[in-house]
Motif scaffolding. Sequence first.
Motif, PDB file in Angstrom:
ATOM      1  N   UNK A   7      45.415 -35.240 -13.996  1.00 48.01           N
ATOM      2  CA  UNK A   7      46.162 -34.992 -15.221  1.00 48.01           C
ATOM      3  C   UNK A   7      47.590 -35.502 -15.056  1.00 48.01           C
ATOM      4  N   UNK A   8      48.092 -36.178 -16.101  1.00 46.76           N
ATOM      5  CA  UNK A   8      49.492 -36.581 -16.159  1.00 46.76           C
ATOM      6  C   UNK A   8      50.127 -35.831 -17.326  1.00 46.76           C
ATOM      7  N   UNK A   9      50.904 -34.816 -17.007  1.00 47.01           N
ATOM      8  CA  UNK A   9      51.490 -34.008 -18.068  1.00 47.01           C
ATOM      9  C   UNK A   9      50.406 -33.318 -18.874  1.00 47.01           C
ATOM     10  N   UNK A  10      50.410 -33.561 -20.183  1.00 48.74           N
ATOM     11  CA  UNK A  10      49.398 -32.950 -21.052  1.00 48.74           C
ATOM     12  C   UNK A  10      48.134 -33.786 -21.158  1.00 48.74           C
ATOM     13  N   UNK A  11      48.162 -34.988 -20.603  1.00 50.71           N
ATOM     14  CA  UNK A  11      47.007 -35.893 -20.763  1.00 50.71           C
ATOM     15  C   UNK A  11      46.072 -35.810 -19.568  1.00 50.71           C
ATOM     16  N   UNK A  12      44.803 -35.550 -19.852  1.00 51.21           N
ATOM     17  CA  UNK A  12      43.771 -35.541 -18.811  1.00 51.21           C
ATOM     18  C   UNK A  12      43.275 -36.973 -18.643  1.00 51.21           C
ATOM     19  N   UNK A  13      43.782 -37.666 -17.622  1.00 58.14           N
ATOM     20  CA  UNK A  13      43.447 -39.082 -17.442  1.00 58.14           C
ATOM     21  C   UNK A  13      42.037 -39.263 -16.901  1.00 58.14           C
ATOM     22  N   UNK A  14      41.634 -38.405 -15.975  1.00 58.64           N
ATOM     23  CA  UNK A  14      40.284 -38.464 -15.382  1.00 58.64           C
ATOM     24  C   UNK A  14      39.744 -37.044 -15.350  1.00 58.64           C
ATOM     25  N   UNK A  15      38.512 -36.883 -15.812  1.00 53.15           N
ATOM     26  CA  UNK A  15      37.970 -35.541 -16.019  1.00 53.15           C
ATOM     27  C   UNK A  15      36.555 -35.426 -15.443  1.00 53.15           C
ATOM     28  N   UNK A  16      36.474 -35.145 -14.137  1.00 54.03           N
ATOM     29  CA  UNK A  16      35.182 -34.880 -13.516  1.00 54.03           C
ATOM     30  C   UNK A  16      34.318 -36.104 -13.277  1.00 54.03           C
ATOM     31  N   UNK A  17      34.915 -37.191 -12.818  1.00 57.89           N
ATOM     32  CA  UNK A  17      34.164 -38.440 -12.608  1.00 57.89           C
ATOM     33  C   UNK A  17      33.398 -38.390 -11.286  1.00 57.89           C
ATOM     34  N   UNK A  18      32.106 -38.678 -11.374  1.00 56.32           N
ATOM     35  CA  UNK A  18      31.218 -38.707 -10.201  1.00 56.32           C
ATOM     36  C   UNK A  18      30.386 -39.976 -10.245  1.00 56.32           C
ATOM     37  N   UNK A  19      30.371 -40.737  -9.151  1.00 55.16           N
ATOM     38  CA  UNK A  19      29.510 -41.925  -9.056  1.00 55.16           C
ATOM     39  C   UNK A  19      29.513 -42.391  -7.609  1.00 55.16           C
ATOM     40  N   UNK A  20      28.674 -43.380  -7.320  1.00 58.83           N
ATOM     41  CA  UNK A  20      28.682 -43.968  -5.985  1.00 58.83           C
ATOM     42  C   UNK A  20      28.354 -45.447  -6.061  1.00 58.83           C
ATOM     43  N   UNK A  21      28.723 -46.140  -4.997  1.00 58.33           N
ATOM     44  CA  UNK A  21      28.434 -47.573  -4.839  1.00 58.33           C
ATOM     45  C   UNK A  21      27.698 -47.734  -3.522  1.00 58.33           C
ATOM     46  N   UNK A  22      26.490 -48.262  -3.579  1.00 53.71           N
ATOM     47  CA  UNK A  22      25.716 -48.458  -2.367  1.00 53.71           C
ATOM     48  C   UNK A  22      26.197 -49.654  -1.562  1.00 53.71           C
TER      49      UNK A  22
END
Length: 298
Positions: free
Chosen positions: A14-29
């Motif tokens: 979060x940057x101030x009031x803005x949620x820039x990234x919210x629970x990101x899940x992934x992978x790269x093989x």
Amino acid sequence: MTSPAVWASGLRKRYGKRQAVDGVTFEVGRGEVVALLGPNGAGKTTVIKMLLGLVRPDAGEVMLLGRPGTDPQSRARVGYLPELFRYQPWLTAAEVLRLHTRLASVTVPAAEQQDCLGLVGLADRAGDRVGGFSKGMQQRLGLAVALVARPELVVLDEPTSALDPIGRADVRDLLLSLREREVAVLLNSHLIGEVERVCDRVVILDHGRVATSGTLAELLGQRELRLRLEGVTAEAESCLGSYKKEGDQYVVPIIDLETVPDLVAALVKLGVRVHAVEPGRITLEERLLDIIRSGETS
């Protein structure tokens, strides 16, 4: 079992009031080419910076090449081309590569460094000062910097933004060669056509969340049928089912091409004149726009 090149779970920022990234899940093989896609402000660059330790996440975990992202050694075998970069204008291209091999604490013979410049089309500019390079040439040099220390994972943030069509084709060939060498690649690019040509999987971000992800076959499994018709009645439109009109064409989503002859026969029976039938696949750009406009999440 070999650990993935990238494993990210529940990343939040979060940057101030803005949620820039919210629970990101992934992978790269290992040896996989994965693209991050999404509109401006979707959180792609922030995710990349959190993976590389340039931004501290508010929550979540990262593993790079089997090591925790909090361990500086996790980035020892990672090559990175940021979206915005600048090299010392008084250095030559060869000197820039020497500097970055020293920073990476890796011994790379001068001949191999020269080969790296050749790989990105700068072999004949090794002795030229970077201050005289065009934006496209500097981007090529940035690719060489990302590759010179023999990385096992390469992270590229908009690697073709300043390149002409020939340069983009060169980068596409380079990415394919990295995959053949089992080097993992995480790519952020707005050039969707390039992504379709080289990527094994796609992760689509929207408003800081993973809207959907999967292989191109999974994301683009839907087909469409373009029909140029004349004399379409209300009954015939009902036969078409869900469709959109583009000029004199009816675009109908279909699952199975085997149903096309029956659909055409039914339209003809209803008195419709069929001038053209063109089956095709939904493009990645169309799929991306559909996801963003509908607010679809998975």
